[in-house]
Design an enzyme around this catalytic site. Structure first.
Site, PDB file in Angstrom:
ATOM      1  CB  SER A   1      -7.895   0.836   6.363  1.00 34.92           C
ATOM      2  OG  SER A   1      -8.568   2.052   6.541  1.00 34.92           O
TER       3      SER A   1
ATOM      4  CB  SER B   1      -7.765   3.632   3.412  1.00 35.94           C
ATOM      5  OG  SER B   1      -6.881   3.113   4.395  1.00 35.94           O
TER       6      SER B   1
ATOM      7  CE  LYS C   1      -3.800   2.083   2.694  1.00 32.81           C
ATOM      8  NZ  LYS C   1      -4.607   1.915   3.930  1.00 32.81           N
TER       9      LYS C   1
END
Length: 459
Positions: free
Chosen positions: A180, A156, A80
């Protein structure tokens, strides 16, 4: 996806050992999947095929010589874009980050993966500074669901979950400040683990303090355990890191759950579930009972702590944006600016009051786990909704935590929480089952998730 792109890390390691395939072939399959699907899904902000193939060739040589570094060696891996990566920009979904860098170091989780021989293929999308439960940003646009690009994969860590679900890399490292990792895992039918706080080292420290966690997004619980063995090791840059753990998180993972005590809460006393989600989760709980666990539906454990969570979250957003001036902030997501403005108005006493709520929640859960080994809930009350909006409804879009009521409490208590797929709705959308354990009992949570995941093999 191709058969090779769809293999798990454990399967790849076995195939490498038997010389049935190689890290180079697996990496080429992941890159081919990215070439085929990412223009539509927008899961990656950076792909470095040359570096990935170079690292894959080095891994292949180790496997050939019998000097491989473990089951992560040669596994195509994404990260990420909130985690630092040496030589690659970390842009965090914002125009405020300067792509020129320099970028001299890895975050702890990335450093551990490199040491283990994992093949890093690229960086995945995040909303600006990872601030919300879906994945879109002004800088990189909207990330879409592999099963239906009209829908969101959640966030996220939505880029990571979409990549893993679509075969664009075997597994990924996500971050989780309120759900997330687990929310996009639930939406995409992948596995997401938020481990015990500080089990995975963090550097630089996040603005959200105790809420911040890192965790694996994988295709199986076994793979989550394998990755946790790699990244769940202390780093000297994190002063709060837990000490190294003896043994492997895969030890005993196949032992089953006979005799385990499970407290089942359909809604934690304050949520409201889509009927199909409620039905699939109840069915999954019946499976756990059939595997020999003692399951009890429990009374509500606590009131919704969303107000305290929002206090901590908004204060963190304010701190994130504090270094920037008015010209910079004009380029920031307006909804994120609203959170920051709320955060700037929070007093020190209000912040400490919110921390006191976390302490009370932690005590309540510690008492709960004196009776129950594991808590089971839905991961999310609903399923993936249209991409480009911040919540299932306009009202819920204003506060993303309003539609993720079962995930953020366990960031506040810093307990391990695992999302595993538990079926699909009639329209084919995945649903997640959340398993929560006491702090430091990540292995127990993984064992319970593995028992559920392999139920077909045991029946």
């Amino acid at each position: 996806m191709s058969d090779l792109a769809g293999m798990t890390a454990a399967e790849l390691a076995g195939a490498y050992a038997r010389r049935e395939t190689s890290p180079v072939e697996a990496t080429r399959a992941a890159l081919a999947a990215i070439e085929e699907r990412d223009a539509e899904l927008n899961a990656f902000v950076l792909v470095d095929a040359d570096a990935a193939l170079r690292d894959a060739a080095e891994s292949e040589a180790r496997w050939s010589a019998g000097t491989q570094r473990g089951r992560a060696d040669g596994v195509p891996t994404s990260v990420k874009d909130l985690e630092r990566t040496r030589g690659w920009p970390t842009l965090r979904g914002t125009w405020l980050a300067d792509e020129a860098g320099p970028w001299p170091e890895d975050s702890p989780s990335v450093a551990r993966l490199r040491e283990a021989g994992a093949v890093l293929i690229g960086k995945t999308t995040t909303p600006e500074f990872g601030w919300k439960g879906v994945t879109d940003s002004g800088r990189f646009g909207i990330t879409r669901h592999p099963l239906d690009p009209a829908l969101t994969p959640g966030g996220s860590s939505g880029g990571s979950a979409a990549a893993v679900a679509a075969g664009m890399g075997t597994w990924s490292v996500g971050t989780d400040g309120g759900g997330s990792v687990r929310v996009p895992a639930s939406f995409t039918g992948t596995v997401g683990l938020k481990p015990t706080g500080d089990l995975i080292s963090s550097y630089p420290p996040g603005s959200n303090g105790l809420l911040s966690h890192r965790g694996p997004i994988t295709r199986t619980v076994l793979d989550a355990a394998i990755m946790l063995d790699v990244i769940g090791r202390p780093d000297h840059r994190d002063w709060a890191a837990l000490p190294a753990r003896d043994g492997s998180f895969t030890d005993g993972i196949e032992a089953g759950i006979e005799g385990l005590t499970i407290g089942y809460s359909p809604d934690l006393g304050y949520g409201s579930n889509d009927p199909e989600v409620a039905s699939l989760v109840a069915e999954a709980v019946g499976v756990l009972s059939g595997l020999g666990a003692h399951v009890t539906e429990i009374e509500p454990l606590f009131d919704d702590p969303v107000e305290a969570f929002q206090t901590l979250w908004c204060a963190g957003v304010a701190r994130t944006l504090d270094p920037y001036g008015p010209d910079d902030l004009a380029r920031v997501d307006p909804a994120l600016l609203e959170y920051a403005e709320k955060g700037r108005g929070i007093t020190a006493v209000e912040y400490l009051d919110a921390l006191a709520v976390c302490a009370d929640l932690g005590l309540r859960m510690a008492r709960f786990h004196e009776t129950y080994d594991v808590l089971v809930t839905p991961t999310v009350p609903g399923v993936a909704f249209p991409a480009g909006q911040n919540g299932p409804t306009p009202e819920q879009s204003r506060v993303w935590a309003s539609w993720t009521p079962y995930t953020y409490p366990f960031n506040m208590t810093r307990q391990p929480a695992l999302s595993v797929p538990c079926g699909r709705t009639r329209s084919g959308l995945p649903v997640g089952l959340q398993l929560v354990g006491p702090r430091h009992q990540d292995a127990r949570v993984l064992r319970a998730g593995r028992a559920y995941e392999t139920r077909g093999q045991q029946s």
